[in-house]
Design a protein around this motif. Structure first.
Motif, short mmCIF file in Angstrom:
data_model
loop_
_atom_site.label_atom_id
_atom_site.label_comp_id
_atom_site.label_asym_id
_atom_site.label_seq_id
_atom_site.Cartn_x
_atom_site.Cartn_y
_atom_site.Cartn_z
N ALA A 668 0.84 -1.20 0.00
CA ALA A 668 0.00 0.00 0.00
C ALA A 668 0.87 1.25 0.00
O ALA A 668 0.61 2.22 -0.73
N ARG A 669 1.93 1.24 0.81
CA ARG A 669 2.84 2.39 0.87
C ARG A 669 3.53 2.61 -0.48
O ARG A 669 3.63 3.74 -0.96
N VAL A 670 3.97 1.52 -1.11
CA VAL A 670 4.63 1.62 -2.41
C VAL A 670 3.69 2.18 -3.47
O VAL A 670 4.06 3.05 -4.27
N LYS A 671 2.46 1.69 -3.47
CA LYS A 671 1.50 2.16 -4.48
C LYS A 671 1.16 3.63 -4.28
O LYS A 671 1.03 4.39 -5.26
N LYS A 672 1.02 4.05 -3.03
CA LYS A 672 0.76 5.48 -2.78
C LYS A 672 1.92 6.33 -3.31
O LYS A 672 1.70 7.42 -3.85
N GLY A 673 3.13 5.81 -3.17
CA GLY A 673 4.28 6.53 -3.70
C GLY A 673 4.28 6.64 -5.21
O GLY A 673 4.77 7.62 -5.77
N GLU A 674 3.71 5.66 -5.88
CA GLU A 674 3.69 5.67 -7.35
C GLU A 674 2.75 6.74 -7.90
O GLU A 674 3.01 7.33 -8.95
N ILE A 675 1.63 6.98 -7.22
CA ILE A 675 0.59 7.83 -7.82
C ILE A 675 0.44 9.19 -7.14
O ILE A 675 -0.33 10.02 -7.60
N GLY A 676 1.18 9.43 -6.04
CA GLY A 676 0.92 10.62 -5.24
C GLY A 676 1.32 11.94 -5.88
O GLY A 676 0.70 12.97 -5.64
N HIS A 677 2.35 11.92 -6.72
CA HIS A 677 2.87 13.17 -7.30
C HIS A 677 2.95 13.01 -8.81
O HIS A 677 3.54 12.05 -9.31
N GLU A 678 2.37 13.95 -9.54
CA GLU A 678 2.28 13.80 -10.99
C GLU A 678 3.66 13.73 -11.65
O GLU A 678 3.90 12.89 -12.52
N GLY A 679 4.57 14.60 -11.22
CA GLY A 679 5.90 14.58 -11.81
C GLY A 679 6.60 13.26 -11.59
O GLY A 679 7.24 12.71 -12.49
N ASP A 680 6.48 12.72 -10.36
CA ASP A 680 7.09 11.43 -10.06
C ASP A 680 6.46 10.32 -10.89
O ASP A 680 7.16 9.42 -11.39
N PHE A 681 5.15 10.38 -11.04
CA PHE A 681 4.46 9.34 -11.82
C PHE A 681 4.92 9.37 -13.27
O PHE A 681 5.17 8.32 -13.88
N LEU A 682 5.03 10.57 -13.84
CA LEU A 682 5.44 10.68 -15.24
C LEU A 682 6.87 10.17 -15.43
O LEU A 682 7.18 9.53 -16.44
N ARG A 683 7.74 10.44 -14.46
CA ARG A 683 9.11 9.93 -14.55
C ARG A 683 9.11 8.39 -14.50
O ARG A 683 9.84 7.73 -15.25
N THR A 684 8.30 7.85 -13.61
CA THR A 684 8.20 6.39 -13.52
C THR A 684 7.72 5.81 -14.84
O THR A 684 8.26 4.82 -15.35
N ALA A 685 6.68 6.43 -15.42
CA ALA A 685 6.13 5.93 -16.68
C ALA A 685 7.17 6.00 -17.79
O ALA A 685 7.32 5.05 -18.58
N GLU A 686 7.90 7.11 -17.87
CA GLU A 686 8.90 7.24 -18.92
C GLU A 686 10.04 6.23 -18.76
O GLU A 686 10.60 5.73 -19.74
N GLU A 687 10.38 5.92 -17.51
CA GLU A 687 11.48 4.98 -17.26
C GLU A 687 11.05 3.52 -17.40
O GLU A 687 11.82 2.69 -17.88
N ASP A 688 9.82 3.21 -16.97
CA ASP A 688 9.44 1.81 -16.81
C ASP A 688 8.39 1.30 -17.79
O ASP A 688 8.25 0.09 -17.94
N PHE A 689 7.62 2.18 -18.42
CA PHE A 689 6.68 1.68 -19.41
C PHE A 689 7.46 1.07 -20.57
O PHE A 689 8.48 1.61 -21.01
N ALA A 690 7.00 -0.05 -21.07
CA ALA A 690 7.61 -0.64 -22.26
C ALA A 690 7.50 0.34 -23.42
O ALA A 690 6.56 1.15 -23.48
N SER A 691 8.45 0.28 -24.34
CA SER A 691 8.44 1.23 -25.45
C SER A 691 7.14 1.17 -26.23
O SER A 691 6.64 2.19 -26.73
N TYR A 692 6.54 -0.03 -26.31
CA TYR A 692 5.28 -0.21 -27.04
C TYR A 692 4.17 0.65 -26.45
O TYR A 692 3.28 1.12 -27.16
#
Length: 742
Positions: A668-692
């Motif tokens: 639960a703590r990890v998931k809150k960290g993923e979605i809590g801040h828009e800038g952080d979420f976008l960085r995560t998406a850019e780093e971890d989303f598959a290129s597809y």
């Protein structure tokens, strides 16, 4: 010598060695500095914390000394897995002079899997990683671990060669018991099985289903993800010999041999046999239970593994009770398939496999076309699905679903029938359901499989979580978040080709413990809709369309008074076949569904769902609401974007592997960290989303905004969330069509 001539002295070998070493050290230092470890070992540390918390011990490096061998082995595999994907590992040179450090690490990984590996040699590395030592120190400990030589095995006592008939592995004295020394003697022991095989063939009046003993102490069995080596067993192959390759789908009765009588305990022989039983149950779709045996020294037990766990006979000495041993082995030869645990209601005849059901007072034959799904577990629902059709109508697909349900749960078949009668859309439609009958009675564990064994008289009844007969033993229930029967390798080792559901687990109020009165009943459902899991969608647009349709199905189900409570990548289906009359997209699996209660927050208490997709509130123990299910739809899309390179092309992303195993509060703590801040979420998406799936980042972020208003969890139920989510998915599909012409 001319005045201007220069004299050269040969370089002394020791000086040359020192110079070379210094150059290598300088290069090594530069590589380590240029390729920092960063957060690369965080999943390993999270696994360590999770194990310590579940063992109720302090999460300090000193805890390593309090963990059992299996826990330490799991941690080592987890650490080696994390190290193998660090950038520096492919650049650092091997100290052996051949290849890179990664090659050394792979060899160490194989060594860790052996029974005689000394974990003390790797504990300094574990300590360095856990205490977050400087990168250089961690890499030094990696080099120490891979270059430390294993002490040579002690010689085998010469007395073993004196009496060939009595020579067996239980008589090894002062030995390292290394397999290369054990195997020759082990083969002599197993020669008795061959003799009994010949005897069984001569004294049985009916054919024995082409059954043979098979000894493979040094060769892996095909068909498993991790490497599995079974010591001995019985295989369904009349041509099988000691060097034959075989598959888990052929194993009838697995066996585990240990030379030491003291190995007759849960963390050694019992758990090894449990691993084999899990592989057999996963590979053989028609098995209800599996029989097996352990022989530790001369001490033998007979085992039965079913959907409540593993139970064993009393221990007996095969040297003192040879007749019992002989008749036990002959029993494995002479049993029919039903007695060995195969489901007699699934019939094979004339090249076809089928079941028969009674519907509308008529017998219908359903021809099985292909196997679709088998949950790889021992204890649990063990859901199995087949695609099928009625013999009279080969063009209309049906799905047969078998599972072992706790008797106190509402029948999924009844819920599906009621939902179908109420006109719920985009939900797999009801066709038939029944309790499977075997031997003229309902097929359950306590009465039919275990034949009413009185579990309360078990020798270790008060100390075991599972139920066992008197003078028997049991494999204890594994910790939540870890594979059933203690599979050695963590999920990061299972390979990217497996969809993440194979590494996921479901949690419910009744799972994790088995009470003395627990029972599971074998239920069968037939559905009128067939499709593929949503992660196999043929395009990004198809994925979004399917997700929108499934949300619409959930809304329809909710309006009809039901709450699904298990939204996951394997419970959302799509149908892109124009010749298939099933819904274009639809929900399946009402195993955890309930009729919604209208008092206060809707739903029921308890952590229910598939861990990686569970809503944050559910992980924290909130009463389940339809809003939690809508949040799960977001996590499904997020997970697919991270873990798939394209339609069905799964991959492992170590940073998210821990989602399958950490405790619920930590997740639960990890998931809150993923979605809590828009800038952080976008960085995560850019780093971890598959290129597809990179083009979908803006729309996934918009979905995050509506599911998590102001970057936090929802605080009140809002039925309008259904339409807002569907609108975003629809706009995303249109936007992707413009960008990519999908």
């Amino acid at each position: 010598m001319p005045r201007n001539a220069t004299s050269f002295s040969p370089i002394h070998p020791s000086l040359l060695k020192n110079v070379t070493s210094a150059m290598m050290d300088q290069s090594q230092s530069e590589i380590i500095k240029s390729n920092p470890i960063g957060k690369g070992l965080d999943p390993f540390r999270a696994t360590f914390i999770s194990i310590c918390e579940e063992r109720s011990i302090s999460c300090s490096p000193d805890a390593l000394g309090q963990l059992d061998r299996q826990d330490v082995q799991d941690l080592v595999f987890n650490l080696l897995s994390a190290l193998q994907i660090l950038p520096a590992i492919r650049l650092l040179r091997s100290k052996t002079g051949n290849g890179t450090l990664r090659s050394d690490l792979l060899r160490l990984n194989s060594a860790v899997d052996s029974d005689d590996f000394d974990f003390d040699r790797i504990k300094p590395l574990l300590n360095a990683a856990l205490t977050e030592k400087p990168d250089s120190e961690i890499w030094d400990q990696v080099y120490n671990a891979v270059t430390e030589s294993t002490p040579p095995p002690r010689p085998i006592a010469s007395s073993l060669q004196q009496t060939p008939w009595l020579r067996n592995t239980s008589s090894f004295a002062n030995s390292s018991e290394h397999r290369k020394y054990m195997d020759d003697v082990l083969k002599e022991e197993l020669g008795l099985f061959e003799k009994l095989s010949s005897f069984a063939e001569g004294y049985k009046s009916t054919p024995m289903c082409q059954r043979r003993p098979l000894a493979r102490p040094n060769e892996p069995i095909d068909g498993s993800i991790a490497i599995r080596k079974m010591d001995v067993g019985f295989v369904k192959d009349s041509k099988a010999r000691k060097n034959s390759r075989c598959h888990w789908s052929q194993i009838l009765v697995p066996g585990e041999l240990k030379s030491n009588p003291s190995a007759d305990k849960a963390l050694e022989a019992w758990l090894d046999l449990g691993r084999y039983a899990r592989e057999v149950l996963a590979a053989q779709y028609t098995r209800r239970f599996v029989l097996g045996f352990t022989i530790c020294g001369s001490l033998m037990r007979i085992w039965e593994f079913d959907r409540l766990g593993g139970i064993a006979s009393e221990q007996f000495d095969i040297n003192k009770d040879g007749l019992r041993f002989v008749f036990t082995i002959l029993g494995f030869f002479w049993m029919n398939e039903e007695q060995l645990g195969f489901d007699p209601t699934i019939i094979t005849s004339g090249g076809e496999q089928y079941i028969e059901i009674q519907r509308d007072n008529q017998i219908e034959r359903l021809i099985i076309d292909k196997r679709m799904k088998r949950a790889p577990c021992i204890a649990g629902r063990a859901t199995t699905c087949w695609k099928a059709h009625r013999k009279e109508d080969p063009h209309t697909p049906l799905v047969i679903k078998d599972s072992w349900q706790f008797t106190e749960r509402e029948e999924e078949g009844e819920l599906l029938r009621e939902a179908t009668d109420r006109g719920v859309i985009n939900l797999a439609r009801y066709y038939h359901h029944e309790t499977v009958q075997v031997g003229g009675m309902d097929d359950d564990i306590r009465s039919n499989v275990r034949k009413e064994l009185d579990i309360t008289t078990a020798e270790n009844y008060r100390t075991s979580r599972s139920a066992i007969p008197r003078s028997t033993s049991v494999i204890t229930t594994p910790r939540k978040g870890r594979s059933t029967a203690g599979v050695k390798r963590p999920s990061s080792q299972t390979g990217a080709s497996l969809p993440p559901n194979k590494r996921s687990c479901s949690a419910s109020p009744t799972k994790g413990t088995v009470s003395p009165v627990s029972n599971r009943v074998h239920r069968r459902i037939v559905l009128r809709d067939f499709g593929e899991p949503i992660y196999k969608a043929s395009s990004r647009a198809a994925l979004l369309r399917g997700l929108e349709g499934c949300i619409e199905g959930h809304e329809s189900l909710h309006k009809a008074g039901f709450l699904h409570r298990d939204i996951s990548i394997n419970n959302l289906m799509i149908n892109e076949d124009n010749n298939n009359a099933s819904w274009p997209s639809f929900l399946i699996d009402l195993d955890f569904a309930i009729k919604e209660q209208r008092k206060g927050v809707s739903g029921a208490k308890g952590k229910t769902g598939t861990r990686a997709f569970m809503a944050i509130g559910v992980l924290l123990g909130e009463q389940h609401s339809f809003m939690h299910d809508l949040e799960s739809f977001f996590w499904v899309l997020f997970w697919i974007c991270v873990h798939y390179e394209g339609p069905g092309q799964g991959r492992v992303v170590p940073r998210f592997d821990m989602w399958n195993s950490v405790n619920t509060k930590e997740l639960a703590r990890v998931k809150k960290g993923e979605i809590g801040h828009e800038g952080d979420f976008l960085r995560t998406a850019e780093e971890d989303f598959a290129s597809y799936y990179q083009p979908m980042i803006p729309w996934v972020n918009r979905l995050r905004r509506v599911v998590f208003p102001n970057g936090g969890r929802w605080e009140r139920e809002d039925r309008g969330l259904y339409s807002r989510m569907k609108d975003i998915l629809r706009e995303a599909r249109k936007g992707l069509t413009v960008l990519t012409d999908e």
